[in-house]
Design an enzyme around this catalytic site. Structure first.
Site, PDB file in Angstrom:
ATOM      1  N   HIS A 196       4.135 -24.976  -0.791  1.00 57.81           N
ATOM      2  CA  HIS A 196       2.813 -26.013  -0.787  1.00 57.81           C
ATOM      3  C   HIS A 196       3.985 -26.504  -2.172  1.00 57.81           C
ATOM      4  O   HIS A 196       4.305 -25.364  -3.201  1.00 57.81           O
ATOM      5  CB  HIS A 196       1.401 -25.342  -1.509  1.00 57.81           C
ATOM      6  CG  HIS A 196       0.682 -24.585  -0.585  1.00 57.81           C
ATOM      7  ND1 HIS A 196       0.306 -25.703  -0.343  1.00 57.81           N
ATOM      8  CD2 HIS A 196       0.690 -23.622  -0.244  1.00 57.81           C
ATOM      9  CE1 HIS A 196      -0.983 -25.411   0.287  1.00 57.81           C
ATOM     10  NE2 HIS A 196      -0.192 -23.986   0.416  1.00 57.81           N
ATOM     11  N   TYR A 209      -8.667 -25.770  -5.200  1.00 53.46           N
ATOM     12  CA  TYR A 209     -10.108 -25.452  -6.094  1.00 53.46           C
ATOM     13  C   TYR A 209     -10.786 -26.746  -6.195  1.00 53.46           C
ATOM     14  O   TYR A 209     -10.720 -27.825  -7.360  1.00 53.46           O
ATOM     15  CB  TYR A 209      -9.089 -25.121  -7.418  1.00 53.46           C
ATOM     16  CG  TYR A 209      -8.061 -24.010  -7.443  1.00 53.46           C
ATOM     17  CD1 TYR A 209      -9.166 -22.676  -7.096  1.00 53.46           C
ATOM     18  CD2 TYR A 209      -6.897 -24.169  -6.527  1.00 53.46           C
ATOM     19  CE1 TYR A 209      -7.751 -21.679  -6.665  1.00 53.46           C
ATOM     20  CE2 TYR A 209      -5.683 -23.435  -6.614  1.00 53.46           C
ATOM     21  CZ  TYR A 209      -6.475 -21.925  -6.601  1.00 53.46           C
ATOM     22  OH  TYR A 209      -4.830 -20.820  -6.426  1.00 53.46           O
ATOM     23  N   PRO A 261      -9.134 -13.751  -8.611  1.00 51.49           N
ATOM     24  CA  PRO A 261      -7.505 -13.824  -7.649  1.00 51.49           C
ATOM     25  C   PRO A 261      -7.576 -15.603  -7.936  1.00 51.49           C
ATOM     26  O   PRO A 261      -7.523 -15.909  -7.307  1.00 51.49           O
ATOM     27  CB  PRO A 261      -8.771 -13.844  -6.484  1.00 51.49           C
ATOM     28  CG  PRO A 261      -9.504 -13.238  -6.361  1.00 51.49           C
ATOM     29  CD  PRO A 261     -10.331 -12.550  -7.695  1.00 51.49           C
ATOM     30  N   LYS A 274      -2.800 -14.462  -8.180  1.00 51.50           N
ATOM     31  CA  LYS A 274      -1.983 -13.626  -9.570  1.00 51.50           C
ATOM     32  C   LYS A 274      -1.621 -11.825  -8.699  1.00 51.50           C
ATOM     33  O   LYS A 274      -0.782 -11.661  -9.065  1.00 51.50           O
ATOM     34  CB  LYS A 274      -2.235 -13.736 -10.851  1.00 51.50           C
ATOM     35  CG  LYS A 274      -1.852 -14.999 -11.309  1.00 51.50           C
ATOM     36  CD  LYS A 274      -0.783 -14.793 -11.704  1.00 51.50           C
ATOM     37  CE  LYS A 274      -0.233 -16.368 -11.822  1.00 51.50           C
ATOM     38  NZ  LYS A 274       0.980 -17.210 -10.909  1.00 51.50           N
ATOM     39  N   TYR A 301       0.845 -20.692 -13.962  1.00 51.35           N
ATOM     40  CA  TYR A 301       0.207 -20.670 -12.658  1.00 51.35           C
ATOM     41  C   TYR A 301       1.535 -20.342 -11.038  1.00 51.35           C
ATOM     42  O   TYR A 301       1.428 -19.616 -10.191  1.00 51.35           O
ATOM     43  CB  TYR A 301      -0.169 -22.255 -11.708  1.00 51.35           C
ATOM     44  CG  TYR A 301      -0.716 -21.947 -10.129  1.00 51.35           C
ATOM     45  CD1 TYR A 301      -1.864 -21.625 -10.591  1.00 51.35           C
ATOM     46  CD2 TYR A 301      -0.975 -22.938  -9.273  1.00 51.35           C
ATOM     47  CE1 TYR A 301      -2.882 -21.381  -8.821  1.00 51.35           C
ATOM     48  CE2 TYR A 301      -1.003 -22.562  -7.678  1.00 51.35           C
ATOM     49  CZ  TYR A 301      -2.088 -22.378  -7.779  1.00 51.35           C
ATOM     50  OH  TYR A 301      -2.571 -22.414  -6.295  1.00 51.35           O
TER      51      TYR A 301
HETATM   52  P1  RFL Z   1      -4.191  -2.619  -2.555  1.00 50.36           P
HETATM   53  O1  RFL Z   1      -3.683  -3.511  -1.765  1.00 50.36           O
HETATM   54  O2  RFL Z   1      -5.027  -1.724  -2.202  1.00 50.36           O
HETATM   55  O3  RFL Z   1      -3.284  -0.738  -2.171  1.00 50.36           O
HETATM   56  C1  RFL Z   1      -3.428   0.636  -2.522  1.00 50.36           C
HETATM   57  C2  RFL Z   1      -2.988   1.911  -1.279  1.00 50.36           C
HETATM   58  O4  RFL Z   1      -3.149   2.809  -1.727  1.00 50.36           O
HETATM   59  C3  RFL Z   1      -4.268   3.447  -0.930  1.00 50.36           C
HETATM   60  N1  RFL Z   1      -4.347   4.709  -1.979  1.00 50.36           N
HETATM   61  C4  RFL Z   1      -4.379   5.993  -1.732  1.00 50.36           C
HETATM   62  N2  RFL Z   1      -3.354   6.793  -0.741  1.00 50.36           N
HETATM   63  C5  RFL Z   1      -3.451   8.232  -1.492  1.00 50.36           C
HETATM   64  N3  RFL Z   1      -4.391   8.515  -1.605  1.00 50.36           N
HETATM   65  C6  RFL Z   1      -5.206   7.854  -2.329  1.00 50.36           C
HETATM   66  N4  RFL Z   1      -6.247   8.534  -3.541  1.00 50.36           N
HETATM   67  C7  RFL Z   1      -5.421   6.426  -2.908  1.00 50.36           C
HETATM   68  N5  RFL Z   1      -6.158   5.842  -2.830  1.00 50.36           N
HETATM   69  C8  RFL Z   1      -6.088   4.602  -2.535  1.00 50.36           C
HETATM   70  C9  RFL Z   1      -5.095   2.394   0.029  1.00 50.36           C
HETATM   71  O5  RFL Z   1      -5.921   2.851   1.087  1.00 50.36           O
HETATM   72  C10 RFL Z   1      -4.151   1.603  -0.383  1.00 50.36           C
HETATM   73  O6  RFL Z   1      -3.589   1.507   1.005  1.00 50.36           O
HETATM   74  O7  RFL Z   1      -2.768  -2.229  -3.607  1.00 50.36           O
HETATM   75  P2  RFL Z   1      -1.391  -2.511  -4.250  1.00 50.36           P
HETATM   76  O8  RFL Z   1      -0.100  -2.354  -3.226  1.00 50.36           O
HETATM   77  O9  RFL Z   1      -0.713  -2.569  -5.438  1.00 50.36           O
HETATM   78  O10 RFL Z   1      -1.348  -4.220  -3.546  1.00 50.36           O
HETATM   79  C11 RFL Z   1      -2.468  -5.221  -3.973  1.00 50.36           C
HETATM   80  C12 RFL Z   1      -2.572  -6.002  -3.805  1.00 50.36           C
HETATM   81  O11 RFL Z   1      -3.707  -6.099  -2.890  1.00 50.36           O
HETATM   82  C13 RFL Z   1      -3.989  -7.930  -4.352  1.00 50.36           C
HETATM   83  O12 RFL Z   1      -3.113  -7.268  -5.951  1.00 50.36           O
HETATM   84  C14 RFL Z   1      -4.300  -9.139  -4.183  1.00 50.36           C
HETATM   85  O13 RFL Z   1      -4.674  -8.666  -2.490  1.00 50.36           O
HETATM   86  C15 RFL Z   1      -4.456  -9.900  -5.422  1.00 50.36           C
HETATM   87  N6  RFL Z   1      -5.667 -11.253  -4.116  1.00 50.36           N
HETATM   88  C16 RFL Z   1      -4.435 -12.363  -4.081  1.00 50.36           C
HETATM   89  N7  RFL Z   1      -3.192 -11.436  -5.104  1.00 50.36           N
HETATM   90  C17 RFL Z   1      -2.413 -13.021  -4.900  1.00 50.36           C
HETATM   91  O14 RFL Z   1      -0.901 -12.561  -5.407  1.00 50.36           O
HETATM   92  N8  RFL Z   1      -2.680 -13.772  -4.275  1.00 50.36           N
HETATM   93  C18 RFL Z   1      -3.459 -13.928  -3.701  1.00 50.36           C
HETATM   94  O15 RFL Z   1      -3.957 -15.919  -3.015  1.00 50.36           O
HETATM   95  C19 RFL Z   1      -4.804 -13.364  -3.727  1.00 50.36           C
HETATM   96  N9  RFL Z   1      -5.419 -13.220  -3.376  1.00 50.36           N
HETATM   97  C20 RFL Z   1      -6.430 -10.921  -3.659  1.00 50.36           C
HETATM   98  C21 RFL Z   1      -7.269 -12.642  -3.164  1.00 50.36           C
HETATM   99  C22 RFL Z   1      -7.678  -9.671  -3.756  1.00 50.36           C
HETATM  100  C23 RFL Z   1      -8.921 -10.587  -3.529  1.00 50.36           C
HETATM  101  N10 RFL Z   1      -9.827  -9.490  -3.422  1.00 50.36           N
HETATM  102  C24 RFL Z   1     -10.236  -9.070  -2.153  1.00 50.36           C
HETATM  103  C25 RFL Z   1      -9.755  -8.317  -4.465  1.00 50.36           C
HETATM  104  C26 RFL Z   1      -7.866 -12.496  -2.545  1.00 50.36           C
HETATM  105  C27 RFL Z   1      -9.011 -11.756  -2.791  1.00 50.36           C
HETATM  106  C28 RFL Z   1     -10.189 -12.075  -2.045  1.00 50.36           C
HETATM  107  C1  PHB Z   2      -6.333 -17.002  -0.516  1.00 43.35           C
HETATM  108  O1  PHB Z   2      -5.881 -18.257   0.070  1.00 43.35           O
HETATM  109  O2  PHB Z   2      -7.342 -15.772  -0.496  1.00 43.35           O
HETATM  110  C2  PHB Z   2      -5.884 -17.319  -1.933  1.00 43.35           C
HETATM  111  C3  PHB Z   2      -5.868 -18.365  -2.051  1.00 43.35           C
HETATM  112  C4  PHB Z   2      -5.146 -19.137  -3.977  1.00 43.35           C
HETATM  113  C5  PHB Z   2      -5.968 -18.361  -4.856  1.00 43.35           C
HETATM  114  C6  PHB Z   2      -7.510 -16.727  -4.472  1.00 43.35           C
HETATM  115  C7  PHB Z   2      -6.388 -16.650  -2.708  1.00 43.35           C
HETATM  116  O3  PHB Z   2      -6.126 -18.654  -5.762  1.00 43.35           O
END
Ligand code: RFL
Ligand code: PHB
Length: 398
Positions: A79, A207, A299, A303, A391
């Site tokens: 992108h 967006y 989100p 980030k 961004y």
């Molecule tokens: P995770 O992915 O939550 O993984 C943590 C792991 O720890 C386990 N756990 C345990 N294990 C042992 N003992 C315990 N007591 C435990 N408690 C928990 C869990 O089962 C899990 O497997 O954290 P991590 O690794 O730090 O990763 C962070 C990311 O997952 C998160 O920041 C992103 O998904 C956020 N996010 C986005 N980030 C981006 O950089 N770009 C994006 O486009 C973006 N889009 C999003 C997102 C998050 C979203 N949601 C669902 C909040 C879009 C959405 C909708």
């Molecule tokens: C996604 O593709 O899940 C996504 C992309 C951009 C965002 C958040 C989520 O800002």
């Protein structure tokens, strides 16, 4: 690995087998540092979670540098920028390639997690899933350890360091004394309803700021689209059959974009609450927090995963300096360096959320002020440059 043969000692015990924990484990392995990952869920459950989709150039470089770029380069989509649309027909290209020098890449967190598990398996890495009741112990001594239960048996692993990569609901942050930990938090009065559909995505991330609420068109690959709309916190996914979702999202885009959205049955649908959260410091004694365990962003700025990667970048470098050079300067600097990047992303994500969402108590003044800011971004190269730089994500300090 069978429960009975769980090792008794490792160098770094990593709690959490999400992207932070797996990435840290793999980078340490490449420098000859042993680790064990303890994950509460089953592997299938971890691999089914649908979350992030957009990688900053720094995260892309990190994956390539550890040999995990091949599938991402094949399947991910570059992108050069993302669009913001608002008003009757206003649009702005946040030109990240021009202002930050490198493209961002659309490549799903699910695929990244699969790639990381495959890499750990190939290297003989130890990831113990379904580890229950994990507890970090003696973190402020030189001899920390973790205890857990697996397949009905109690285990203890001694280690030099514990990495808390266990996400927002994990146990590691709670092990830091309340007298030491400072927490900064903001909850938002709405959620994101997200769907995945096997339809061709729009060519770009778009967006939308609309009086009915925010919308986002994103993608995973050529035949997999990801869409979000701002929804009420009282809504449940049953309130949103596919037809209603498509109709609503199309009202939030200008006609040409709405017409270009290919609709189809959803294959996943979920509602996420939006939250800003930071816990400081990110280290206590021999426990180091990384990723969502220490901070959450709404989100909107894409980030969260990228911050998890930058934490792991700093933490892995610090641990490698400790083991390879007997140099603890980076371990001492970890929390401050990680937090500087975290706070930039926190402020930017909060600001972008404010700019693009409809808040319940917004009046006409708030609406016009947001529209004025978007208008200013179309007229000022400097303002757009600063927005695009954030961004795209700031470079790592070391
Ligand atoms: P995770 O992915 O939550 O993984 C943590 C792991 O720890 C386990 N756990 C345990 N294990 C042992 N003992 C315990 N007591 C435990 N408690 C928990 C869990 O089962 C899990 O497997 O954290 P991590 O690794 O730090 O990763 C962070 C990311 O997952 C998160 O920041 C992103 O998904 C956020 N996010 C986005 N980030 C981006 O950089 N770009 C994006 O486009 C973006 N889009 C999003 C997102 C998050 C979203 N949601 C669902 C909040 C879009 C959405 C909708
Ligand atoms: C996604 O593709 O899940 C996504 C992309 C951009 C965002 C958040 C989520 O800002």
């Amino acid at each position: 690995m069978a429960a009975d043969s769980a090792p008794q000692r490792t160098q770094v015990a990593i709690v959490g087998g999400g992207p932070s924990g797996l990435l840290l484990s793999h980078i340490l392995h490449l420098s000859g540092i042993a680790s064990i990952v303890l994950e509460r869920r089953s592997r299938a459950y971890v691999l089914e979670r649908i979350r992030a989709g957009v990688l900053e150039a720094g995260s892309v470089d990190m994956l390539r540098s550890i040999g995990l770029g091949e599938r991402m380069d094949r399947e991910g989509r570059n992108h050069d920028g993302s669009y913001i649309v608002w008003g009757d027909d206003r649009r702005l290209l946040v030109d990240t390639l021009r202002f930050a020098g490198k493209p961002m890449v659309a490549y799903g967190q699910t695929a990244i997690t699969e790639d990381l598990y495959a890499a750990r398996d190939q290297a003989g890495g130890v990831v113990l899933d379904e580890a229950e009741d994990v507890q970090p112990c003696d973190i402020d001594t030189g001899n920390p350890f973790v205890t857990f239960r697996r397949n009905g048996r109690e285990h203890r692993i001694d280690c030099d360091f514990i990495a808390g990569c266990d996400g927002f609901h994990g146990v590691c942050r709670k092990a830091i004394p309340a007298t030491t930990l400072r927490v900064f938090e903001k909850a938002y009065p709405f959620g994101w309803l997200g769907i995945m559909s096997e339809t061709a995505p729009l060519p770009d991330l778009v967006y939308a700021r609309h009086d009915r609420g925010f919308a986002l068109a994103s993608m995973r690959n050529e035949r997999l689209s990801r869409y979000y709309i701002q929804c009420s916190l009282e809504d449940s996914i049953d309130d949103w059959p596919d037809d209603r979702f498509w109709e609503e999202i199309k009202t939030r885009y200008p006609a040409d974009i709405a017409d270009a959205i290919e609709t189809g049955p959803s294959i996943e649908k979920s509602i996420a609450q939006l939250r800003s959260f930071v816990a400081e410091p990110m280290r206590h004694g021999r426990l180091f927090l990384a990723g969502d365990a220490a901070h959450i962003v709404p989100p909107t700025g894409a980030k969260g995963l990228n911050l998890a990667f930058s934490d792991v970048h700093y933490l892995s470098r610090a641990l490698i300096s400790h083991y390879a050079d007997d140099d603890d300067r980076y371990l001492e600097a970890y929390s401050d360096a990680a937090l500087r990047r975290v706070w930039n992303a926190e402020r930017f994500s909060w600001h972008m959320t404010r700019l693009l969402h409809r808040f319940p108590d917004d009046g006409p003044f708030d609406r016009r002020a947001s529209e004025d800011e978007l208008d200013y971004l179309t007229r000022s190269e400097r303002a757009l440059g600063a927005f695009a730089e954030q961004y795209a994500g700031l470079p790592f300090e070391w």
